[in-house]
Design a protein around this motif. Structure first.
Motif, PDB file in Angstrom:
ATOM      1  N   ALA A 187     -16.392  -3.718  -2.491  1.00 45.79           N
ATOM      2  CA  ALA A 187     -16.944  -2.917  -3.575  1.00 45.79           C
ATOM      3  C   ALA A 187     -15.994  -2.893  -4.778  1.00 45.79           C
ATOM      4  O   ALA A 187     -16.436  -2.962  -5.939  1.00 45.79           O
ATOM      5  CB  ALA A 187     -17.227  -1.500  -3.082  1.00 45.79           C
ATOM      6  N   ALA A 188     -14.685  -2.795  -4.493  1.00 48.77           N
ATOM      7  CA  ALA A 188     -13.699  -2.761  -5.589  1.00 48.77           C
ATOM      8  C   ALA A 188     -13.690  -4.074  -6.349  1.00 48.77           C
ATOM      9  O   ALA A 188     -13.638  -4.093  -7.592  1.00 48.77           O
ATOM     10  CB  ALA A 188     -12.315  -2.458  -5.013  1.00 48.77           C
ATOM     11  N   VAL A 189     -13.735  -5.183  -5.621  1.00 44.51           N
ATOM     12  CA  VAL A 189     -13.711  -6.498  -6.277  1.00 44.51           C
ATOM     13  C   VAL A 189     -14.971  -6.704  -7.099  1.00 44.51           C
ATOM     14  O   VAL A 189     -14.917  -7.180  -8.249  1.00 44.51           O
ATOM     15  CB  VAL A 189     -13.543  -7.604  -5.223  1.00 44.51           C
ATOM     16  CG1 VAL A 189     -13.730  -8.982  -5.871  1.00 44.51           C
ATOM     17  CG2 VAL A 189     -12.174  -7.523  -4.565  1.00 44.51           C
ATOM     18  N   LEU A 190     -16.128  -6.346  -6.534  1.00 45.96           N
ATOM     19  CA  LEU A 190     -17.381  -6.508  -7.275  1.00 45.96           C
ATOM     20  C   LEU A 190     -17.417  -5.616  -8.509  1.00 45.96           C
ATOM     21  O   LEU A 190     -18.104  -5.913  -9.488  1.00 45.96           O
ATOM     22  CB  LEU A 190     -18.570  -6.189  -6.359  1.00 45.96           C
ATOM     23  CG  LEU A 190     -18.833  -7.201  -5.241  1.00 45.96           C
ATOM     24  CD1 LEU A 190     -20.004  -6.753  -4.376  1.00 45.96           C
ATOM     25  CD2 LEU A 190     -19.100  -8.590  -5.817  1.00 45.96           C
ATOM     26  N   ASP A 191     -16.635  -4.518  -8.444  1.00 46.26           N
ATOM     27  CA  ASP A 191     -16.568  -3.605  -9.580  1.00 46.26           C
ATOM     28  C   ASP A 191     -15.562  -4.070 -10.625  1.00 46.26           C
ATOM     29  O   ASP A 191     -15.318  -3.375 -11.620  1.00 46.26           O
ATOM     30  CB  ASP A 191     -16.201  -2.205  -9.078  1.00 46.26           C
ATOM     31  CG  ASP A 191     -16.506  -1.139 -10.108  1.00 46.26           C
ATOM     32  OD1 ASP A 191     -17.531  -1.267 -10.817  1.00 46.26           O
ATOM     33  OD2 ASP A 191     -15.730  -0.177 -10.222  1.00 46.26           O
ATOM     34  N   GLY A 233       3.305   5.736  -5.694  1.00 50.06           N
ATOM     35  CA  GLY A 233       3.179   5.716  -7.152  1.00 50.06           C
ATOM     36  C   GLY A 233       1.854   6.200  -7.666  1.00 50.06           C
ATOM     37  O   GLY A 233       1.673   6.352  -8.877  1.00 50.06           O
ATOM     38  N   ASP A 234       0.904   6.452  -6.719  1.00 58.08           N
ATOM     39  CA  ASP A 234      -0.445   6.899  -7.089  1.00 58.08           C
ATOM     40  C   ASP A 234      -1.018   6.013  -8.201  1.00 58.08           C
ATOM     41  O   ASP A 234      -1.524   6.499  -9.212  1.00 58.08           O
ATOM     42  CB  ASP A 234      -0.429   8.366  -7.527  1.00 58.08           C
ATOM     43  CG  ASP A 234      -1.846   8.963  -7.553  1.00 58.08           C
ATOM     44  OD1 ASP A 234      -2.725   8.423  -6.856  1.00 58.08           O
ATOM     45  OD2 ASP A 234      -2.067   9.947  -8.283  1.00 58.08           O
ATOM     46  N   VAL A 235      -0.939   4.721  -7.989  1.00 56.44           N
ATOM     47  CA  VAL A 235      -1.377   3.774  -9.006  1.00 56.44           C
ATOM     48  C   VAL A 235      -2.887   3.595  -8.957  1.00 56.44           C
ATOM     49  O   VAL A 235      -3.565   4.037  -8.025  1.00 56.44           O
ATOM     50  CB  VAL A 235      -0.682   2.409  -8.812  1.00 56.44           C
ATOM     51  CG1 VAL A 235       0.820   2.563  -8.888  1.00 56.44           C
ATOM     52  CG2 VAL A 235      -1.089   1.796  -7.480  1.00 56.44           C
ATOM     53  N   ALA A 236      -3.413   2.894  -9.959  1.00 58.46           N
ATOM     54  CA  ALA A 236      -4.871   2.771 -10.081  1.00 58.46           C
ATOM     55  C   ALA A 236      -5.490   1.965  -8.947  1.00 58.46           C
ATOM     56  O   ALA A 236      -6.669   2.146  -8.628  1.00 58.46           O
ATOM     57  CB  ALA A 236      -5.208   2.122 -11.427  1.00 58.46           C
ATOM     58  N   ASN A 255     -12.273  -4.622 -10.028  1.00 54.13           N
ATOM     59  CA  ASN A 255     -10.917  -4.159  -9.753  1.00 54.13           C
ATOM     60  C   ASN A 255     -10.144  -5.265  -9.045  1.00 54.13           C
ATOM     61  O   ASN A 255     -10.033  -5.288  -7.812  1.00 54.13           O
ATOM     62  CB  ASN A 255     -10.951  -2.893  -8.890  1.00 54.13           C
ATOM     63  CG  ASN A 255      -9.559  -2.337  -8.652  1.00 54.13           C
ATOM     64  OD1 ASN A 255      -8.560  -2.858  -9.155  1.00 54.13           O
ATOM     65  ND2 ASN A 255      -9.495  -1.270  -7.880  1.00 54.13           N
ATOM     66  N   VAL A 256      -9.620  -6.190  -9.808  1.00 53.91           N
ATOM     67  CA  VAL A 256      -8.865  -7.310  -9.236  1.00 53.91           C
ATOM     68  C   VAL A 256      -7.414  -7.296  -9.730  1.00 53.91           C
ATOM     69  O   VAL A 256      -6.708  -8.296  -9.636  1.00 53.91           O
ATOM     70  CB  VAL A 256      -9.531  -8.658  -9.584  1.00 53.91           C
ATOM     71  CG1 VAL A 256     -10.873  -8.791  -8.899  1.00 53.91           C
ATOM     72  CG2 VAL A 256      -9.683  -8.811 -11.100  1.00 53.91           C
ATOM     73  N   ARG A 257      -6.988  -6.151 -10.234  1.00 55.23           N
ATOM     74  CA  ARG A 257      -5.603  -6.062 -10.692  1.00 55.23           C
ATOM     75  C   ARG A 257      -4.647  -6.134  -9.511  1.00 55.23           C
ATOM     76  O   ARG A 257      -4.997  -5.781  -8.384  1.00 55.23           O
ATOM     77  CB  ARG A 257      -5.390  -4.737 -11.438  1.00 55.23           C
ATOM     78  CG  ARG A 257      -6.060  -4.680 -12.795  1.00 55.23           C
ATOM     79  CD  ARG A 257      -6.029  -3.285 -13.345  1.00 55.23           C
ATOM     80  NE  ARG A 257      -6.850  -2.385 -12.547  1.00 55.23           N
ATOM     81  CZ  ARG A 257      -7.003  -1.098 -12.798  1.00 55.23           C
ATOM     82  NH1 ARG A 257      -6.354  -0.561 -13.806  1.00 55.23           N
ATOM     83  NH2 ARG A 257      -7.777  -0.355 -12.044  1.00 55.23           N
ATOM     84  N   ALA A 275       0.825  -1.201   0.000  1.00 53.73           N
ATOM     85  CA  ALA A 275       0.000   0.000   0.000  1.00 53.73           C
ATOM     86  C   ALA A 275       0.867   1.263   0.000  1.00 53.73           C
ATOM     87  O   ALA A 275       0.531   2.259  -0.656  1.00 53.73           O
ATOM     88  CB  ALA A 275      -0.926  -0.005   1.215  1.00 53.73           C
ATOM     89  N   ALA A 276       1.982   1.225   0.724  1.00 51.33           N
ATOM     90  CA  ALA A 276       2.875   2.388   0.739  1.00 51.33           C
ATOM     91  C   ALA A 276       3.436   2.645  -0.654  1.00 51.33           C
ATOM     92  O   ALA A 276       3.517   3.807  -1.107  1.00 51.33           O
ATOM     93  CB  ALA A 276       4.003   2.167   1.746  1.00 51.33           C
ATOM     94  N   LEU A 277       3.818   1.579  -1.357  1.00 55.32           N
ATOM     95  CA  LEU A 277       4.305   1.738  -2.729  1.00 55.32           C
ATOM     96  C   LEU A 277       3.205   2.272  -3.641  1.00 55.32           C
ATOM     97  O   LEU A 277       3.448   3.109  -4.512  1.00 55.32           O
ATOM     98  CB  LEU A 277       4.803   0.394  -3.261  1.00 55.32           C
ATOM     99  CG  LEU A 277       6.127  -0.124  -2.692  1.00 55.32           C
ATOM    100  CD1 LEU A 277       6.382  -1.544  -3.190  1.00 55.32           C
ATOM    101  CD2 LEU A 277       7.278   0.788  -3.077  1.00 55.32           C
TER     102      LEU A 277
END
Length: 322
Positions: free
Chosen positions: A311-315, A243-246, A317-319, A237-239
């Motif tokens: 919510a992210a997984v159901l949407d 990196g302000d990643v998606a 977002n599993v990257r 999470a810190a990385l």
């Protein structure tokens, strides 16, 4: 594809230095008599300017650089608004004078929070409201203490009439504060586990050390597993924040939920291993148990962060990152 992650020698050396300073200047006895033990010594190290940019007299480090050191502040149960001053404030008040030197102490009331921690120590308080961010000075703030479980992390309701509007968003500071709090929770959990293991080795019952009983062994082993699974989520999470990643929102929630669960589990097992004395005022253990409870509720409860992950997984977002 696999990835090997490890901290650099410099990052580990910073953590070791913070650990040594806090062992010397923030012993358990200081938690009973001082509000900010060890702060002056941490300030002398430049700890409060690590995330500030060089133009603000900081070192411009990333959050991942600071994670091992933040774990040490949790391991020491360091009182005071550590996360708010060293991690959140650089995102909100990078241009504030004397912030890098540690001469200015900051508390924050970010979105989702009801009370400001350690606001009685703060020279400046940043309050997020419906009209944006507001900067409140110590002189303008009216503080009302609110009940809390942690004697070393008191909570305050903040009211004010005079304030200065701040530009920018609270989101980066909230992400950083959430991950930093998760790192502290890992440190709290590690200390609770170490103290419980040490006690289980010397406390005897039925003619044997209680640590030799399967019921105790398994509980302590489960705590160790929970901590070792949670820590990498905090590092990731810190990385992601740096990196302000998606995936940053999901990663931050995963880190906070796992660290909060590990720390509260460690607190529960510590109480069980120590028996009735685990609840007593005289035992230093109570400070770490209270810190596990208070930090697990700070910047989003475990349930709230698990809901974000769901919510992210159901949407879709599993990257994975990195």
């Amino acid at each position: 594809m696999t990835m090997t992650f490890g901290f650099t020698d410099e990052q580990l050396a910073l953590a070791a230095t913070v650990r040594d300073v806090l062992r010397a200047h923030c012993p358990p006895a200081a938690l009973r008599s001082e509000r900010r033990p060890g702060w002056e010594q941490l300030a002398a190290l430049g700890f409060f300017g690590l995330l500030l940019p060089p133009e603000s007299d900081g070192l411009g480090l990333g959050l991942a650089d600071l994670v091992p050191a933040l774990e040490e502040t949790g391991r020491a149960c360091l009182p005071g608004p550590v996360v708010e001053t060293a991690v959140a404030a650089p995102s909100l008040l990078a241009g504030a004078p004397k912030l890098a030197s540690g001469a200015v102490c900051v508390s924050v009331l970010l979105p989702g929070q009801v009370y400001a921690p350690d606001a009685d120590l703060a020279d400046l308080i940043v309050v997020a409201g419906s009209d944006g961010l507001r900067l409140v000075t110590r002189e303008s703030a009216r503080l009302t203490p609110r009940p809390g479980v942690d004697p070393c992390r008191p909570l305050f309701d903040v009211a004010f009439e005079d304030s200065e509007r701040l530009g920018g968003s609270a989101v980066p500071a909230l992400r950083r504060a959430t991950v930093a709090t998760a790192a502290q929770l890992i440190g709290v959990a590690r200390e609770l586990l170490a103290v419980s293991v040490a006690y289980a080795r010397v406390r005897r019952q039925f003619g044997a050390a209680i640590g030799s009983f399967q019921a105790v062994k398994h509980q302590l082993a489960d705590v160790a597993v929970a901590v070792e699974f949670a820590a990498p989520l905090v590092y990731r999470a810190a990385l992601a924040v740096d990196g302000d990643v998606a995936t940053v929102e999901r990663d931050v929630s995963a880190a906070k939920a796992a660290a909060g669960e590990a720390a509260t589990f460690a607190a529960r097992v510590a109480l069980q291993v120590h028996g009735a004395i685990g609840y007593t005022e005289e035992l230093d253990l109570r400070f770490w148990i209270a810190r596990a409870w208070s930090l697990s509720a700070a910047y989003g409860t475990t349930a709230a962060h698990r809901e974000c992950i769901r919510a992210a997984v159901l949407d879709g977002n599993v990257r994975r990152y990195p």
